[in-house]
Motif scaffolding. Sequence first.
Motif, PDB file in Angstrom:
ATOM      1  N   SER A  73      63.842 107.992 -17.404  1.00 55.52           N
ATOM      2  CA  SER A  73      62.518 107.619 -16.911  1.00 55.52           C
ATOM      3  C   SER A  73      61.571 107.312 -18.062  1.00 55.52           C
ATOM      4  CB  SER A  73      61.936 108.758 -16.064  1.00 55.52           C
ATOM      5  OG  SER A  73      62.745 109.000 -14.938  1.00 55.52           O
ATOM      6  N   GLY A  74      61.988 107.633 -19.297  1.00 55.36           N
ATOM      7  CA  GLY A  74      61.142 107.299 -20.438  1.00 55.36           C
ATOM      8  C   GLY A  74      61.425 108.094 -21.691  1.00 55.36           C
ATOM      9  N   ASN A  75      61.147 109.389 -21.695  1.00 54.59           N
ATOM     10  CA  ASN A  75      61.235 110.174 -22.924  1.00 54.59           C
ATOM     11  C   ASN A  75      62.659 110.276 -23.477  1.00 54.59           C
ATOM     12  OD1 ASN A  75      58.493 110.599 -23.002  1.00 54.59           O
ATOM     13  ND2 ASN A  75      58.577 112.627 -22.067  1.00 54.59           N
ATOM     14  N   HIS A  76      63.624 110.452 -22.596  1.00 56.48           N
ATOM     15  CA  HIS A  76      65.015 110.502 -23.055  1.00 56.48           C
ATOM     16  C   HIS A  76      65.419 109.152 -23.632  1.00 56.48           C
ATOM     17  CE1 HIS A  76      69.215 111.585 -23.336  1.00 56.48           C
ATOM     18  NE2 HIS A  76      69.557 110.632 -22.497  1.00 56.48           N
ATOM     19  N   GLY A  77      64.999 108.092 -22.979  1.00 55.76           N
ATOM     20  CA  GLY A  77      65.321 106.758 -23.477  1.00 55.76           C
ATOM     21  C   GLY A  77      64.716 106.503 -24.846  1.00 55.76           C
ATOM     22  N   ILE A  78      63.480 106.950 -25.051  1.00 61.25           N
ATOM     23  CA  ILE A  78      62.839 106.809 -26.358  1.00 61.25           C
ATOM     24  C   ILE A  78      63.630 107.582 -27.409  1.00 61.25           C
ATOM     25  CG2 ILE A  78      60.775 107.400 -27.690  1.00 61.25           C
ATOM     26  CD1 ILE A  78      59.160 106.892 -25.100  1.00 61.25           C
ATOM     27  N   ARG A  82      65.542 105.866 -30.507  1.00 61.90           N
ATOM     28  CA  ARG A  82      65.167 106.222 -31.882  1.00 61.90           C
ATOM     29  C   ARG A  82      66.376 106.704 -32.676  1.00 61.90           C
ATOM     30  NH1 ARG A  82      63.567 110.186 -35.357  1.00 61.90           N
ATOM     31  NH2 ARG A  82      61.696 109.768 -36.593  1.00 61.90           N
ATOM     32  N   THR A  83      67.201 107.548 -32.048  1.00 62.88           N
ATOM     33  CA  THR A  83      68.384 108.063 -32.728  1.00 62.88           C
ATOM     34  C   THR A  83      69.400 106.951 -32.959  1.00 62.88           C
ATOM     35  OG1 THR A  83      68.006 110.208 -31.656  1.00 62.88           O
ATOM     36  CG2 THR A  83      70.169 109.842 -32.651  1.00 62.88           C
ATOM     37  N   GLY A  84      69.563 106.078 -31.975  1.00 63.50           N
ATOM     38  CA  GLY A  84      70.490 104.964 -32.128  1.00 63.50           C
ATOM     39  C   GLY A  84      70.098 104.048 -33.272  1.00 63.50           C
ATOM     40  N   ARG A  85      68.794 103.797 -33.396  1.00 66.70           N
ATOM     41  CA  ARG A  85      68.325 102.957 -34.499  1.00 66.70           C
ATOM     42  C   ARG A  85      68.642 103.607 -35.846  1.00 66.70           C
ATOM     43  NH1 ARG A  85      62.017 101.369 -35.239  1.00 66.70           N
ATOM     44  NH2 ARG A  85      61.915 103.624 -35.678  1.00 66.70           N
ATOM     45  N   ALA A  86      68.439 104.931 -35.937  1.00 63.45           N
ATOM     46  CA  ALA A  86      68.725 105.638 -37.188  1.00 63.45           C
ATOM     47  C   ALA A  86      70.214 105.605 -37.522  1.00 63.45           C
ATOM     48  CB  ALA A  86      68.235 107.076 -37.090  1.00 63.45           C
ATOM     49  N   THR A  92      71.444 100.818 -24.946  1.00 64.13           N
ATOM     50  CA  THR A  92      70.965 100.264 -23.686  1.00 64.13           C
ATOM     51  C   THR A  92      70.412 101.407 -22.851  1.00 64.13           C
ATOM     52  OG1 THR A  92      72.567  98.440 -23.671  1.00 64.13           O
ATOM     53  CG2 THR A  92      71.599  99.067 -21.555  1.00 64.13           C
ATOM     54  N   VAL A  93      69.197 101.238 -22.346  1.00 67.64           N
ATOM     55  CA  VAL A  93      68.573 102.251 -21.504  1.00 67.64           C
ATOM     56  C   VAL A  93      68.376 101.674 -20.109  1.00 67.64           C
ATOM     57  CG1 VAL A  93      66.571 103.748 -21.154  1.00 67.64           C
ATOM     58  CG2 VAL A  93      67.417 103.313 -23.475  1.00 67.64           C
ATOM     59  N   VAL A  94      68.910 102.365 -19.106  1.00 66.86           N
ATOM     60  CA  VAL A  94      68.760 101.955 -17.717  1.00 66.86           C
ATOM     61  C   VAL A  94      67.582 102.717 -17.122  1.00 66.86           C
ATOM     62  CG1 VAL A  94      69.886 101.738 -15.474  1.00 66.86           C
ATOM     63  CG2 VAL A  94      71.251 101.567 -17.584  1.00 66.86           C
ATOM     64  N   MET A  95      66.631 101.974 -16.557  1.00 72.01           N
ATOM     65  CA  MET A  95      65.425 102.584 -16.000  1.00 72.01           C
ATOM     66  C   MET A  95      65.261 102.162 -14.543  1.00 72.01           C
ATOM     67  SD  MET A  95      62.741 102.067 -19.180  1.00 72.01           S
ATOM     68  CE  MET A  95      61.674 103.435 -18.672  1.00 72.01           C
ATOM     69  N   ALA A  96      64.785 103.089 -13.716  1.00 74.98           N
ATOM     70  CA  ALA A  96      64.515 102.779 -12.316  1.00 74.98           C
ATOM     71  C   ALA A  96      63.300 101.878 -12.211  1.00 74.98           C
ATOM     72  CB  ALA A  96      64.290 104.067 -11.532  1.00 74.98           C
ATOM     73  N   ALA A  97      63.191 101.200 -11.083  1.00 78.70           N
ATOM     74  CA  ALA A  97      62.124 100.217 -10.907  1.00 78.70           C
ATOM     75  C   ALA A  97      60.736 100.819 -11.096  1.00 78.70           C
ATOM     76  CB  ALA A  97      62.240  99.580  -9.518  1.00 78.70           C
ATOM     77  N   GLY A  98      60.549 102.076 -10.700  1.00 78.14           N
ATOM     78  CA  GLY A  98      59.227 102.676 -10.760  1.00 78.14           C
ATOM     79  C   GLY A  98      58.895 103.367 -12.069  1.00 78.14           C
ATOM     80  N   ILE A 107      60.485 101.966 -25.717  1.00 76.72           N
ATOM     81  CA  ILE A 107      61.942 101.905 -25.909  1.00 76.72           C
ATOM     82  C   ILE A 107      62.334 100.578 -26.553  1.00 76.72           C
ATOM     83  CG2 ILE A 107      64.151 101.773 -24.679  1.00 76.72           C
ATOM     84  CD1 ILE A 107      62.878 103.771 -22.641  1.00 76.72           C
ATOM     85  N   ARG A 108      61.766  99.499 -26.038  1.00 72.47           N
ATOM     86  CA  ARG A 108      62.076  98.178 -26.597  1.00 72.47           C
ATOM     87  C   ARG A 108      61.611  98.057 -28.046  1.00 72.47           C
ATOM     88  NH1 ARG A 108      63.921  94.535 -22.878  1.00 72.47           N
ATOM     89  NH2 ARG A 108      63.460  94.939 -20.663  1.00 72.47           N
ATOM     90  N   SER A 109      60.470  98.683 -28.363  1.00 70.19           N
ATOM     91  CA  SER A 109      59.950  98.601 -29.731  1.00 70.19           C
ATOM     92  C   SER A 109      60.876  99.274 -30.738  1.00 70.19           C
ATOM     93  CB  SER A 109      58.562  99.236 -29.804  1.00 70.19           C
ATOM     94  OG  SER A 109      58.635 100.659 -29.726  1.00 70.19           O
ATOM     95  N   LEU A 110      61.745 100.158 -30.244  1.00 72.76           N
ATOM     96  CA  LEU A 110      62.710 100.840 -31.103  1.00 72.76           C
ATOM     97  C   LEU A 110      64.028 100.080 -31.193  1.00 72.76           C
ATOM     98  CD1 LEU A 110      61.959 104.453 -29.862  1.00 72.76           C
ATOM     99  CD2 LEU A 110      61.549 103.579 -32.173  1.00 72.76           C
ATOM    100  N   GLY A 111      64.063  98.890 -30.595  1.00 76.96           N
ATOM    101  CA  GLY A 111      65.227  98.021 -30.715  1.00 76.96           C
ATOM    102  C   GLY A 111      66.256  98.151 -29.618  1.00 76.96           C
TER     103      GLY A 111
END
Length: 209
Positions: A73-78, A82-86, A92-98, A107-111
């Motif tokens: 929903s957000g924080n885990h994806g961030i 961040r860890t993946g970039r390091a 790839t982060v899957v997010m629900a519509a809401g 999330i996108r800003s972290l690549g």
Amino acid sequence: MTALPTRLGLADVRAAADRIAARVRRTPLLALDALPGILLKAEHLQHSGSFKVRGAANAMAGATADEIVAGSSGNHGIAVARTGRALGVPVTVVMAAGASADKERAIRSLGARVLRVDGGVAERDRQALAHAQRTGALLVPSSDHELVVAGQGTVGLEIFDQAPEVDTVFVPTGGGGLLAGVCLAARAARRPVRIVGVEPAGADRYARS
């Protein structure tokens, strides 16, 4: 439904603390005049802004996958992004519509790449699993994963080291990863500790379930 036995123990939380030491902050306990006798664990000062990076970093340490996928929903994806970039691993982060648009932008800003899916959390997680099975990506769930739980438990280890006389710890219930991890870490406390899961009065889904 029959609960599955866990292999997790205090040793796993301690191992996680060693594994992620270079990737997380040891956050302070804060005393506020407005809340006498209560200490707040300042995980908002953590890398990525939440405790989620602890579990993500532990689950992703030494990952050899060509891609990592997470439902969030957000924080885990961030945290995963961040860890993946390091680590130099595509995420790839899957997010629900809401889910929050601000969290998606972070999330996108972290690549990382974001996939939006119709439906709620259950559908989001189903689609993340399907993506992992289809592509061979490593799936890092937000809560229901032993390495994630052990990583989140390092919050508890720090609390019991910083405040050895603590007798009650209130933990957000959420998906259960932090709560389970702190329960494991409580075995390191120097005295019996009561762990209380909390959630908003208007969104008490676990209390009702």
